[in-house]
Design a protein around this motif. Structure first.
Motif, short mmCIF file in Angstrom:
data_model
loop_
_atom_site.label_atom_id
_atom_site.label_comp_id
_atom_site.label_asym_id
_atom_site.label_seq_id
_atom_site.Cartn_x
_atom_site.Cartn_y
_atom_site.Cartn_z
N MET A 188 37.59 51.39 33.69
CA MET A 188 37.54 49.97 33.35
C MET A 188 37.46 49.14 34.63
O MET A 188 38.31 49.26 35.51
N PRO A 189 36.44 48.30 34.76
CA PRO A 189 36.29 47.48 35.97
C PRO A 189 37.44 46.49 36.11
O PRO A 189 37.94 45.95 35.13
N ILE A 190 37.85 46.23 37.34
CA ILE A 190 38.96 45.33 37.61
C ILE A 190 38.66 43.92 37.09
O ILE A 190 39.57 43.20 36.67
N GLU A 191 37.40 43.53 37.07
CA GLU A 191 37.03 42.21 36.55
C GLU A 191 37.37 42.10 35.06
O GLU A 191 37.86 41.07 34.60
N GLU A 192 37.12 43.15 34.32
CA GLU A 192 37.42 43.15 32.89
C GLU A 192 38.93 43.16 32.64
O GLU A 192 39.43 42.48 31.74
N VAL A 194 47.58 47.63 34.28
CA VAL A 194 46.62 47.32 35.35
C VAL A 194 46.41 48.52 36.28
O VAL A 194 45.33 48.71 36.81
N SER A 195 47.41 49.34 36.45
CA SER A 195 47.30 50.48 37.36
C SER A 195 46.55 51.66 36.76
O SER A 195 45.86 52.38 37.47
N LEU A 196 46.67 51.86 35.47
CA LEU A 196 46.07 53.04 34.84
C LEU A 196 44.62 52.85 34.40
O LEU A 196 43.83 53.80 34.46
N LEU A 197 44.24 51.66 33.98
CA LEU A 197 42.90 51.47 33.44
C LEU A 197 41.75 51.70 34.43
O LEU A 197 40.73 52.24 34.04
N PRO A 198 41.89 51.33 35.71
CA PRO A 198 40.78 51.62 36.63
C PRO A 198 40.48 53.11 36.74
O PRO A 198 39.33 53.50 36.92
N ASP A 199 41.49 53.96 36.61
CA ASP A 199 41.25 55.41 36.67
C ASP A 199 40.45 55.91 35.47
O ASP A 199 39.94 57.02 35.49
N HIS A 200 40.37 55.09 34.45
CA HIS A 200 39.60 55.46 33.26
C HIS A 200 38.30 54.68 33.16
O HIS A 200 37.72 54.58 32.09
N GLY A 242 44.06 37.38 31.44
CA GLY A 242 43.97 35.93 31.48
C GLY A 242 43.87 35.35 32.87
O GLY A 242 44.09 34.17 33.07
N HIS A 243 43.50 36.17 33.84
CA HIS A 243 43.36 35.70 35.21
C HIS A 243 41.95 35.14 35.42
O HIS A 243 40.99 35.63 34.84
N ASP A 244 41.84 34.11 36.29
CA ASP A 244 40.55 33.50 36.59
C ASP A 244 39.67 34.41 37.44
O ASP A 244 38.46 34.36 37.37
N GLY A 245 40.28 35.21 38.29
CA GLY A 245 39.56 36.13 39.16
C GLY A 245 40.36 37.41 39.29
O GLY A 245 41.32 37.64 38.56
N THR A 246 39.97 38.24 40.25
CA THR A 246 40.64 39.54 40.39
C THR A 246 41.76 39.54 41.42
O THR A 246 42.50 40.50 41.51
N ALA A 247 41.90 38.47 42.21
CA ALA A 247 42.88 38.46 43.31
C ALA A 247 44.30 38.71 42.82
O ALA A 247 45.00 39.59 43.33
N THR A 248 44.75 37.96 41.82
CA THR A 248 46.11 38.13 41.31
C THR A 248 46.27 39.50 40.67
O THR A 248 47.28 40.18 40.87
N THR A 249 45.27 39.91 39.94
CA THR A 249 45.32 41.22 39.28
C THR A 249 45.52 42.33 40.30
O THR A 249 46.37 43.20 40.12
#
Length: 104
Positions: free
Chosen positions: A44-48, A36-42, A54-61
């Motif tokens: 990938m949107p947090i929603e994806e 979860v920490s590395l993908l946004p730097d590349h 398997g999260h319903d939204g982005t809050a837990t992520t």
């Protein structure tokens, strides 16, 4: 033997073989956090990422798993750099100082 203990045991064996000093201190949860920490730097949107986890939204992520290495606040600074480019060359502080005595 508890469910998942075989996975954890093999995971720690791999860490030991990779040279980690204390493999028993690690759990498989660290892999999820790193993911979860590395993908946004590349890009990938947090929603994806949330959907992949398997999260319903982005809050837990964002609150639980995101331990991003690069501070998010740099995005604003980077955008300003793109907008203004290398404006320091034309910055007044980079120009020679004119004193009143030098003026005509």
């Amino acid at each position: 033997m508890a469910p998942g203990s075989s996975v954890l045991r093999h995971f720690r064996t791999v860490l030991g073989e990779a040279g980690f000093e204390n493999p028993k201190a690690w759990t498989t949860r660290e892999l999820r956090t790193s993911f979860v920490s590395l993908l946004p730097d590349h890009g990938m949107p947090i929603e994806e990422i949330a959907r992949v986890l398997g999260h319903d939204g982005t809050a837990t992520t964002e609150k639980v798993y995101r331990k991003q290495l690069r501070p998010v606040i740099t995005a604003g600074a980077e955008a300003m750099d793109e907008i203004f480019g290398n404006a320091s060359k034309g910055c007044p502080t980079s120009q020679p100082t004119v004193r009143p005595a030098d003026m005509p």
